[in-house]
Write a protein that holds these residues in place. Structure first.
Motif, PDB file in Angstrom:
ATOM      1  N   THR A  64       0.867  -1.219   0.079  1.00 44.40           N
ATOM      2  CA  THR A  64      -0.132  -0.196   0.001  1.00 44.40           C
ATOM      3  C   THR A  64       0.758   1.459   0.072  1.00 44.40           C
ATOM      4  O   THR A  64       0.575   2.181  -0.711  1.00 44.40           O
ATOM      5  CB  THR A  64      -0.955   0.064   1.266  1.00 44.40           C
ATOM      6  N   LEU A  65       1.984   1.394   0.563  1.00 39.19           N
ATOM      7  CA  LEU A  65       2.777   2.328   0.987  1.00 39.19           C
ATOM      8  C   LEU A  65       3.416   2.682  -0.453  1.00 39.19           C
ATOM      9  O   LEU A  65       3.514   3.745  -0.985  1.00 39.19           O
ATOM     10  CB  LEU A  65       4.047   2.223   1.751  1.00 39.19           C
ATOM     11  N   TYR A  66       3.961   1.462  -1.231  1.00 38.64           N
ATOM     12  CA  TYR A  66       4.409   1.769  -2.576  1.00 38.64           C
ATOM     13  C   TYR A  66       3.609   2.083  -3.432  1.00 38.64           C
ATOM     14  O   TYR A  66       3.853   2.911  -4.405  1.00 38.64           O
ATOM     15  CB  TYR A  66       4.901   0.143  -2.901  1.00 38.64           C
ATOM     16  N   MET A  67       2.316   1.661  -3.455  1.00 39.89           N
ATOM     17  CA  MET A  67       1.290   2.221  -4.301  1.00 39.89           C
ATOM     18  C   MET A  67       1.052   3.696  -4.242  1.00 39.89           C
ATOM     19  O   MET A  67       0.861   4.233  -5.150  1.00 39.89           O
ATOM     20  CB  MET A  67      -0.062   1.400  -4.418  1.00 39.89           C
ATOM     21  N   TYR A  68       0.881   4.028  -2.877  1.00 42.34           N
ATOM     22  CA  TYR A  68       0.697   5.457  -2.548  1.00 42.34           C
ATOM     23  C   TYR A  68       1.788   6.376  -3.167  1.00 42.34           C
ATOM     24  O   TYR A  68       1.636   7.524  -3.639  1.00 42.34           O
ATOM     25  CB  TYR A  68       0.517   5.610  -1.159  1.00 42.34           C
ATOM     26  N   SER A  69       2.977   5.668  -3.093  1.00 48.67           N
ATOM     27  CA  SER A  69       4.019   6.759  -3.437  1.00 48.67           C
ATOM     28  C   SER A  69       4.286   6.661  -5.040  1.00 48.67           C
ATOM     29  O   SER A  69       4.460   7.612  -5.558  1.00 48.67           O
ATOM     30  CB  SER A  69       5.548   5.794  -3.031  1.00 48.67           C
ATOM     31  N   ALA A  70       3.818   5.692  -5.463  1.00 45.57           N
ATOM     32  CA  ALA A  70       3.846   5.491  -6.950  1.00 45.57           C
ATOM     33  C   ALA A  70       2.669   6.535  -7.568  1.00 45.57           C
ATOM     34  O   ALA A  70       2.881   6.979  -8.752  1.00 45.57           O
ATOM     35  CB  ALA A  70       3.495   4.122  -7.267  1.00 45.57           C
ATOM     36  N   LEU A  71       1.828   6.532  -7.191  1.00 41.81           N
ATOM     37  CA  LEU A  71       0.757   7.662  -7.351  1.00 41.81           C
ATOM     38  C   LEU A  71       1.458   8.978  -7.524  1.00 41.81           C
ATOM     39  O   LEU A  71       1.230   9.684  -8.538  1.00 41.81           O
ATOM     40  CB  LEU A  71      -0.351   7.655  -6.462  1.00 41.81           C
ATOM     41  N   GLY A  72       2.046   9.368  -6.594  1.00 45.42           N
ATOM     42  CA  GLY A  72       2.569  10.921  -6.770  1.00 45.42           C
ATOM     43  C   GLY A  72       3.732  10.809  -7.913  1.00 45.42           C
ATOM     44  O   GLY A  72       3.742  12.065  -8.727  1.00 45.42           O
ATOM     45  N   ILE A  73       4.474   9.609  -7.992  1.00 43.91           N
ATOM     46  CA  ILE A  73       5.558   9.512  -9.068  1.00 43.91           C
ATOM     47  C   ILE A  73       5.003   9.625 -10.292  1.00 43.91           C
ATOM     48  O   ILE A  73       5.216  10.488 -11.100  1.00 43.91           O
ATOM     49  CB  ILE A  73       6.426   8.500  -8.738  1.00 43.91           C
ATOM     50  N   PHE A  74       4.032   8.687 -10.561  1.00 45.28           N
ATOM     51  CA  PHE A  74       3.381   8.638 -11.831  1.00 45.28           C
ATOM     52  C   PHE A  74       2.493   9.770 -12.524  1.00 45.28           C
ATOM     53  O   PHE A  74       2.824  10.449 -13.484  1.00 45.28           O
ATOM     54  CB  PHE A  74       2.375   7.656 -12.010  1.00 45.28           C
ATOM     55  N   GLY A  75       1.759  10.319 -11.361  1.00 47.47           N
ATOM     56  CA  GLY A  75       1.011  11.396 -11.839  1.00 47.47           C
ATOM     57  C   GLY A  75       1.899  12.712 -11.929  1.00 47.47           C
ATOM     58  O   GLY A  75       1.591  13.555 -12.805  1.00 47.47           O
ATOM     59  N   GLY A  76       2.645  13.015 -10.853  1.00 44.93           N
ATOM     60  CA  GLY A  76       3.305  14.096 -10.977  1.00 44.93           C
ATOM     61  C   GLY A  76       4.368  14.344 -11.842  1.00 44.93           C
ATOM     62  O   GLY A  76       4.387  15.347 -12.639  1.00 44.93           O
ATOM     63  N   MET A  77       5.208  13.177 -12.350  1.00 43.03           N
ATOM     64  CA  MET A  77       6.045  13.053 -13.143  1.00 43.03           C
ATOM     65  C   MET A  77       5.458  13.093 -14.724  1.00 43.03           C
ATOM     66  O   MET A  77       5.878  13.954 -15.606  1.00 43.03           O
ATOM     67  CB  MET A  77       7.130  11.955 -13.111  1.00 43.03           C
ATOM     68  N   LEU A  78       4.421  12.027 -14.916  1.00 47.62           N
ATOM     69  CA  LEU A  78       4.026  12.191 -16.282  1.00 47.62           C
ATOM     70  C   LEU A  78       3.294  13.549 -16.850  1.00 47.62           C
ATOM     71  O   LEU A  78       3.623  14.032 -17.711  1.00 47.62           O
ATOM     72  CB  LEU A  78       2.985  10.956 -16.424  1.00 47.62           C
ATOM     73  N   LEU A  79       2.643  14.075 -15.782  1.00 50.25           N
ATOM     74  CA  LEU A  79       2.097  15.443 -16.371  1.00 50.25           C
ATOM     75  C   LEU A  79       3.069  16.408 -16.475  1.00 50.25           C
ATOM     76  O   LEU A  79       2.795  17.409 -17.365  1.00 50.25           O
ATOM     77  CB  LEU A  79       0.877  15.862 -15.345  1.00 50.25           C
ATOM     78  N   SER A  80       4.036  16.546 -15.614  1.00 49.43           N
ATOM     79  CA  SER A  80       5.086  17.752 -15.444  1.00 49.43           C
ATOM     80  C   SER A  80       5.941  17.749 -16.877  1.00 49.43           C
ATOM     81  O   SER A  80       6.014  18.389 -17.526  1.00 49.43           O
ATOM     82  CB  SER A  80       5.837  17.406 -14.322  1.00 49.43           C
ATOM     83  N   TYR A  81       6.032  16.100 -17.091  1.00 43.82           N
ATOM     84  CA  TYR A  81       6.946  16.096 -18.544  1.00 43.82           C
ATOM     85  C   TYR A  81       6.070  16.551 -19.534  1.00 43.82           C
ATOM     86  O   TYR A  81       6.600  17.370 -20.660  1.00 43.82           O
ATOM     87  CB  TYR A  81       7.378  14.641 -18.554  1.00 43.82           C
TER      88      TYR A  81
END
Length: 302
Positions: A64-81
């Motif tokens: 669950t911790l990994y998935m929550y962390s992945a949420l910020g990485i995926f959404g934050g990074m992809l949209l920023s790029y």
């Protein structure tokens, strides 16, 4: 590593990351650039975990911790790029500056934290005014597409939500294990997006500036940056971690103007001052002597 050193390192990384994103996606497709960045970080994190014999748990709470962390990485990074194709690095950093306030709003609902005091409500309204001023100026004066600015705002929302959700998971895990687990979850997601959206390499179009920027972001921005970020997030409140965005916009704007010839307009500077002031007010406003009696009076009235 002491939490203070990790905190300073996070500031350094976040100050340089927006410009790195802009450079890395100049000649490399954004979806491929972020995939390469995550792949580099994942491989290095795997080596560190193996060599250091760091235990990476896979029980339900850890996942669950990994998935929550992945949420910020995926959404934050992809949209920023994607947004970096049209939005200057300094503006990206400024919009990310409202993360502490968004984190505070989300923490009320998800962590049961106290509602905003009047001074924090005022800081929120002030931040929204600064954000509006920046976006309006960028659209009118620099003819930027509104969609790019909207994508950055959505990226901030993902980042803030992820940080708050992580605080809900009560589990003690080594920061490197959290970094590796999050990267293991998120890298296939980036690969799927790249394959669907683009699916080509076009290596002949790559320039060394984009390649080295991608390497920097993979090693420093992702592996070491995520390690330091998860370290301080375990030791400090989410809103305190997000306070780094009070410091990074100024550095990011200066770097963008110095190294990437980004235009700094009067409206941009005014909006930056308003947002940074609102963040300072949000974090430290209740310590001001002139406001303390009003707060005490409001509490007594309730």
């Amino acid at each position: 590593m002491p939490v203070q050193a990790s905190y300073l390192f996070v500031i350094l990384v976040w100050s340089t990351t927006p410009l790195g994103i802009v450079w890395s996606s100049e000649t490399i497709a954004p979806t491929l650039s972020v995939l390469m960045r995550m792949s580099i970080a994942l491989i290095l994190a795997g080596l560190v975990v193996a060599i250091g014999n760091i235990r990476v748990p896979w029980h339900r709470r850890a996942c669950t911790l990994y998935m929550y962390s992945a949420l910020g990485i995926f959404g934050g990074m992809l949209l920023s790029y994607i947004a970096a194709q049209t939005v200057p690095s300094g503006v990206i950093s400024l919009i990310f500056g409202i993360a502490p306030i968004l984190s505070g709003l989300l923490a009320q609902k998800l962590l049961g934290e106290a509602k905003f005091t009047p001074i924090k409500v005022f800081a929120l309204l002030l931040a929204l005014c600064g954000l509006y001023l920046i976006c309006a100026a960028q659209i009118q004066q620099l003819d930027l597409a509104p969609m790019g600015l909207c994508l950055v705002f959505l990226a901030v929302c993902c980042f803030s939500l992820s940080g708050v959700l992580i605080k809900r998971v009560k589990v003690a895990i080594h920061p490197m294990a959290t970094t590796f687990g999050a990267l293991l979850f998120v890298t296939p997601m980036f690969a799927l997006v790249w394959w669907i959206v683009d699916g080509t390499l076009a290596i002949e179009q790559w320039q060394m500036k984009s390649v080295w920027s991608t390497v920097y972001l993979g090693v420093v921005g992702s592996l070491l940056g995520f390690l330091a970020y998860f370290h301080v997030l375990q030791k400090l409140p989410a809103s305190t971690v997000a306070l780094t965005t009070l410091i990074t916009p100024g550095f990011a704007i200066a770097l963008g103007a110095w190294l990437n010839n980004e235009v700094i307009t009067g409206s941009l500077l005014l909006g930056a001052v308003i947002i940074i002031s609102s963040l300072a007010l949000f974090q430290f406003g209740e310590q001001l002597k002139w406001f303390t009696p009003q707060c005490d009076q409001a509490k007594s009235d309730r």
